[in-house]
Design a protein around this motif. Structure first.
Motif, short mmCIF file in Angstrom:
data_model
loop_
_atom_site.label_atom_id
_atom_site.label_comp_id
_atom_site.label_asym_id
_atom_site.label_seq_id
_atom_site.Cartn_x
_atom_site.Cartn_y
_atom_site.Cartn_z
N THR A 165 -32.84 72.16 50.46
CA THR A 165 -31.79 73.09 50.88
C THR A 165 -30.45 72.35 50.92
N PRO A 166 -29.32 73.08 50.86
CA PRO A 166 -28.02 72.41 50.91
C PRO A 166 -27.89 71.50 52.14
N GLY A 167 -27.39 70.30 51.92
CA GLY A 167 -27.23 69.34 52.99
C GLY A 167 -28.38 68.36 53.14
N THR A 168 -29.53 68.66 52.50
CA THR A 168 -30.67 67.74 52.56
C THR A 168 -30.31 66.45 51.83
N HIS A 169 -30.67 65.32 52.43
CA HIS A 169 -30.37 64.04 51.77
C HIS A 169 -31.43 63.78 50.70
N ILE A 170 -30.96 63.48 49.50
CA ILE A 170 -31.85 63.30 48.36
C ILE A 170 -31.45 62.07 47.56
N ALA A 171 -32.38 61.64 46.73
CA ALA A 171 -32.07 60.70 45.65
C ALA A 171 -32.56 61.35 44.37
N TYR A 172 -31.87 61.10 43.28
CA TYR A 172 -32.40 61.53 41.99
C TYR A 172 -32.03 60.52 40.93
N TRP A 173 -32.88 60.44 39.94
CA TRP A 173 -32.62 59.52 38.84
C TRP A 173 -33.03 60.16 37.52
N ILE A 174 -32.35 59.72 36.49
CA ILE A 174 -32.67 60.14 35.12
C ILE A 174 -33.38 58.97 34.46
N MET A 175 -34.56 59.24 33.93
CA MET A 175 -35.37 58.19 33.32
C MET A 175 -35.96 58.70 32.02
N GLU A 176 -36.61 57.82 31.31
CA GLU A 176 -37.17 58.19 30.02
C GLU A 176 -38.29 59.22 30.17
N TYR A 177 -38.37 60.10 29.21
CA TYR A 177 -39.48 61.05 29.13
C TYR A 177 -40.65 60.35 28.46
N VAL A 178 -41.80 60.38 29.12
CA VAL A 178 -43.01 59.75 28.58
C VAL A 178 -43.86 60.87 27.96
N PRO A 179 -43.98 60.90 26.63
CA PRO A 179 -44.57 62.08 25.97
C PRO A 179 -46.07 62.24 26.14
N TYR A 180 -46.79 61.13 26.29
CA TYR A 180 -48.26 61.24 26.32
C TYR A 180 -48.76 60.87 27.71
N ARG A 181 -49.20 61.90 28.43
CA ARG A 181 -49.68 61.73 29.79
C ARG A 181 -51.07 62.35 29.91
N LYS A 182 -51.60 62.34 31.11
CA LYS A 182 -52.96 62.87 31.31
C LYS A 182 -53.09 64.31 30.84
N ASP A 183 -52.04 65.12 31.06
CA ASP A 183 -52.12 66.53 30.72
C ASP A 183 -51.71 66.83 29.28
N SER A 184 -51.47 65.79 28.46
CA SER A 184 -51.19 66.01 27.05
C SER A 184 -52.48 66.39 26.33
N ARG A 185 -52.33 66.90 25.12
CA ARG A 185 -53.50 67.24 24.31
C ARG A 185 -53.40 66.54 22.97
N PRO A 186 -54.29 65.54 22.71
CA PRO A 186 -55.33 65.05 23.61
C PRO A 186 -54.72 64.24 24.75
N PRO A 187 -55.47 64.04 25.84
CA PRO A 187 -54.93 63.25 26.95
C PRO A 187 -54.43 61.89 26.49
N TYR A 188 -53.27 61.52 26.99
CA TYR A 188 -52.64 60.23 26.68
C TYR A 188 -52.38 60.05 25.18
N GLY A 189 -52.35 61.16 24.44
CA GLY A 189 -52.10 61.06 23.00
C GLY A 189 -53.17 60.29 22.26
N GLY A 190 -54.33 60.12 22.90
CA GLY A 190 -55.41 59.37 22.27
C GLY A 190 -55.31 57.87 22.45
N PHE A 191 -54.28 57.40 23.17
CA PHE A 191 -54.11 55.95 23.37
C PHE A 191 -55.00 55.40 24.48
N ALA A 192 -55.60 56.27 25.27
CA ALA A 192 -56.53 55.85 26.33
C ALA A 192 -57.55 56.97 26.52
N PRO A 193 -58.78 56.63 26.88
CA PRO A 193 -59.81 57.65 27.04
C PRO A 193 -59.64 58.48 28.31
#
Length: 309
Positions: free
Chosen positions: A168-196
């Motif tokens: 909500t307005p006034g809440t103290h927060i931090a935010y950062w912009i970082m790289e998008y990692v394309p292959y994660r657990k919920d990718s298809r196939p998971p991890y882009g096939g780089f890990a089982p």
């Protein structure tokens, strides 16, 4: 490119926290070029974790970029963590007292990574690229940007309900912009096939089996580097905390860190560290580090998982 200047800095140029939050001593440090930075437009909602909410960023043509924005709740000047802990459950998503403590240390690390990478300090490949960092109080314009993205991208209202309830307005927060990692657990196939996947939950199998060599290589690089910076990294077995880039390199994009030893912090930061890592947990990490096992055997939330065969 649009200017993503969505929070009220406190005070002007405020960029981080150090020392005792309540006393105000050594609390602020500054960067000369100020808080504003260029970024793309808030885009598709990626997901909500225990500590924060992540959005993919878009360019001016509404195409997804290779960057994400993460927003977390942290404490600001004048807020006491001990008082906050008396009013909030420890692990309530986004706002729990231990969640906020976890966010505080992660935001300190991300701010440090941003400054290091901006100064071209070499970091391990398994550390995420951090392009920008800021903290301050939530501004209505930030909420308007998220609302606009929800309407334009048809983001379900239920997905963003935790965001609008927490930030909500006034809440103290931090935010950062970082790289998008394309292959994660919920990718298809998971991890882009780089890990089982599915995958084991024990540190010994991950450390020894060839199928996990890419992620183990990344962990073996980041663990000693972070320790030299004063952090132990936790929960690296968690399949939601790492992924793979297009080139197949592994990156631990959700680094859950705690000061090591906790005594290096004072005041509220010391209380937060002790809440996340009690004496038994500290002793377990100390044993792992002294034996060298910490640098090969990843952990779950607790260090004990790395002590088992």
């Amino acid at each position: 490119m649009a200017i993503l200047d969505l929070i009220d800095p406190i005070p002007q140029g405020f960029f981080g926290l150090s020392g005792d939050l309540r006393s105000g001593h050594n609390t602020y440090f500054y960067e000369t070029d100020g808080q504003s930075f260029e970024a793309d437009t808030i885009g598709r909602y990626i997901g909500e974790g225990l500590g924060g909410i992540v959005f993919r960023l878009m360019d001016e043509d509404s195409n997804p970029t290779d960057k994400v924005l993460k927003v977390v709740r942290i404490l600001g000047p004048g807020e006491s963590w001990n008082a906050y802990a008396q009013k909030n459950k420890p692990w309530e998503p986004l706002i729990g007292s231990k969640v906020v403590a976890m966010n505080q240390f992660q935001s300190m690390l991300m701010e440090d990574l941003y400054l290091k990478q901006k100064a071209n300090v070499e970091c391990p490949s398994g550390i995420p690229k951090v392009y920008s960092f800021a903290e301050g109080t939530m501004r209505p314009t930030f909420l308007d940007k998220v609302e606009q993205a929800a309407q334009e991208l048809n983001i379900p209202e239920k997905d963003l309900a935790p965001f609008f309830k927490t930030f909500t307005p006034g809440t103290h927060i931090a935010y950062w912009i970082m790289e998008y990692v394309p292959y994660r657990k919920d990718s298809r196939p998971p991890y882009g096939g780089f890990a089982p996947y599915p995958r084991p939950k024990d540190a010994a199998t991950l450390a020894k089996a060839r199928a996990f060599r890419k992620e183990q290589k990344a962990y073996r690089e980041i663990a000693p580097w972070l320790l030299a910076e004063g952090w132990v990294v936790r929960d690296t077995i968690n399949p939601d905390n790492f992924g793979f880039r297009e080139d197949g390199s592994c990156v631990f994009y959700d680094l859950l860190v705690c000061p090591f030893p906790p005594s290096r912090e004072q005041g509220d930061l010391r209380s937060m560290a002790n809440a996340l890592m009690g004496p038994r947990e500290y002793d377990a990490y100390e044993r792992l580090i002294e034996s060298g096992r910490y640098f090969d055997y990843r952990t779950q939330q607790g260090a004990y998982s790395a002590e088992e065969e």
